[in-house]
Design a protein around this motif. Sequence first.
Motif, short mmCIF file in Angstrom:
data_model
loop_
_atom_site.label_atom_id
_atom_site.label_comp_id
_atom_site.label_asym_id
_atom_site.label_seq_id
_atom_site.Cartn_x
_atom_site.Cartn_y
_atom_site.Cartn_z
N SER A 41 -63.56 -9.08 52.53
CA SER A 41 -64.60 -9.16 53.55
C SER A 41 -63.92 -9.10 54.91
CB SER A 41 -65.41 -10.46 53.44
OG SER A 41 -64.72 -11.54 54.05
N ALA B 115 -66.62 -13.59 58.05
CA ALA B 115 -67.81 -13.33 57.22
C ALA B 115 -67.45 -13.44 55.74
CB ALA B 115 -68.35 -11.93 57.52
N TRP B 116 -68.31 -14.07 55.00
CA TRP B 116 -68.27 -14.15 53.55
C TRP B 116 -66.97 -14.75 53.02
CZ3 TRP B 116 -72.96 -14.29 53.09
CH2 TRP B 116 -73.83 -13.35 53.64
N ALA C 40 -72.28 -9.44 50.66
CA ALA C 40 -72.47 -8.41 51.68
C ALA C 40 -73.54 -7.41 51.25
CB ALA C 40 -71.15 -7.68 51.95
N ALA D 246 -77.00 -9.13 51.29
CA ALA D 246 -77.51 -9.33 52.64
C ALA D 246 -77.87 -8.03 53.34
CB ALA D 246 -76.48 -10.09 53.47
N ASP E 271 -75.63 -5.82 54.55
CA ASP E 271 -74.69 -5.57 55.65
C ASP E 271 -74.47 -4.08 55.85
OD1 ASP E 271 -74.48 -8.28 55.85
OD2 ASP E 271 -72.37 -8.41 55.28
N ASP E 272 -74.18 -3.69 57.07
CA ASP E 272 -73.88 -2.30 57.38
C ASP E 272 -72.42 -1.95 57.11
OD1 ASP E 272 -76.48 -1.75 58.32
OD2 ASP E 272 -75.99 -2.58 60.29
N ALA F 248 -68.63 -3.14 55.09
CA ALA F 248 -67.81 -3.92 54.17
C ALA F 248 -66.37 -3.77 54.61
CB ALA F 248 -67.98 -3.44 52.73
N THR G 138 -62.22 -1.61 57.55
CA THR G 138 -63.66 -1.60 57.29
C THR G 138 -64.10 -0.25 56.74
OG1 THR G 138 -64.21 -0.86 59.54
CG2 THR G 138 -64.10 -3.23 59.16
N SER H 242 -69.63 -17.16 57.45
CA SER H 242 -70.68 -17.19 56.43
C SER H 242 -69.98 -17.35 55.09
CB SER H 242 -71.52 -15.91 56.47
OG SER H 242 -70.70 -14.75 56.41
N ARG I 59 -81.46 -4.55 46.68
CA ARG I 59 -80.21 -5.19 47.10
C ARG I 59 -79.70 -6.17 46.05
NH1 ARG I 59 -81.74 -6.61 53.41
NH2 ARG I 59 -81.46 -4.50 54.28
#
Length: 321
Positions: free
Chosen positions: A108, A112-113, A122, A125, A127-128, A130, A151, A197, A220
Amino acid sequence: MRILFAGTPEVAVPSLRALVDAGFDVAAVLTRIDAPLGRKKVLTPSPVAAAAGELGLPVLKGNLFTPELLEQLSSLDLDAAAIVAYGGIVPPAGLAVPKHGWINLHFSVLPAWRGAAPVQHAVLAGDDVAGATTFRLEEGLDTGPVFGVMTETLEPQATSGEVLERLSHSGAVLLVQTLSGIASGRVEAAPQSGEPSFAPKLGIDDARIDWSEPAVAVRRRINAVTPEPGAWTTLEGQRVKLGPVSPAAGDPAPGDPGGVTGQPEAGGPPAPGALQVVGREVRVGTGTEPVVLGSVQPAGKKMMKALDWARGATRGELVFE
């Protein structure tokens, strides 16, 4: 640089191979003990243990950092330890063993995460992005200072398994770059910044689909738990496993309810959980628009195409519970 590699599942194997290919002196590989697999519960080495055997590397197996294991690690004269999805907590006494500490590849973009299932959360949720992070382990949960980040775009249709497969390879490159930078003195860790998170492990109860949720939430959740622990629902009291779903192409034509149907009115969209065959699509109602089933695994059978399964199903109203 003399290192220990610690990891257990298949997702850690690309990192081990990349470190060996890059010329690191891998003194030993630490992995979890053999686990019972399959219906016959045959004790089986972890994927990392199997890869280490192929590479001719010494293997240490342990679920806990016992005094004996700590003594073994101390005797290796380690510069650093690389850890990828090992599956256990390194105690303070273990953290102090390598000169440069334990360098963790986490899937991640920290903070985050933090936790055991970052990619699954991810995806869940929506997410845009990873990614993967290399950081130095400390006593807190994924709280250590960061060395590097990579990313990628997280496509809406991607499953956790697909994302993790890609990150296992791109993350391996990041791990090699990080350790090379530490060895040369070019890389320093920086504290994490931002609101954290958390990503606890998703269990079988988290994988049950609630058809009253909006279609995007249903998609999702199925993507997040594919392949593990696997999405499921029930039909007439029997558990049914589900593959990924997709948005419906359009509303059914008036008077074309299809074969299997659970809609309240012929020609209308199916109610939440109700199945409806429209052309070559097997649709299921949600809290908003329907989704299209891709594959289905009824109890006691193999996974099959949803349309083949629906054609063999009993005619009449069928509703996922």
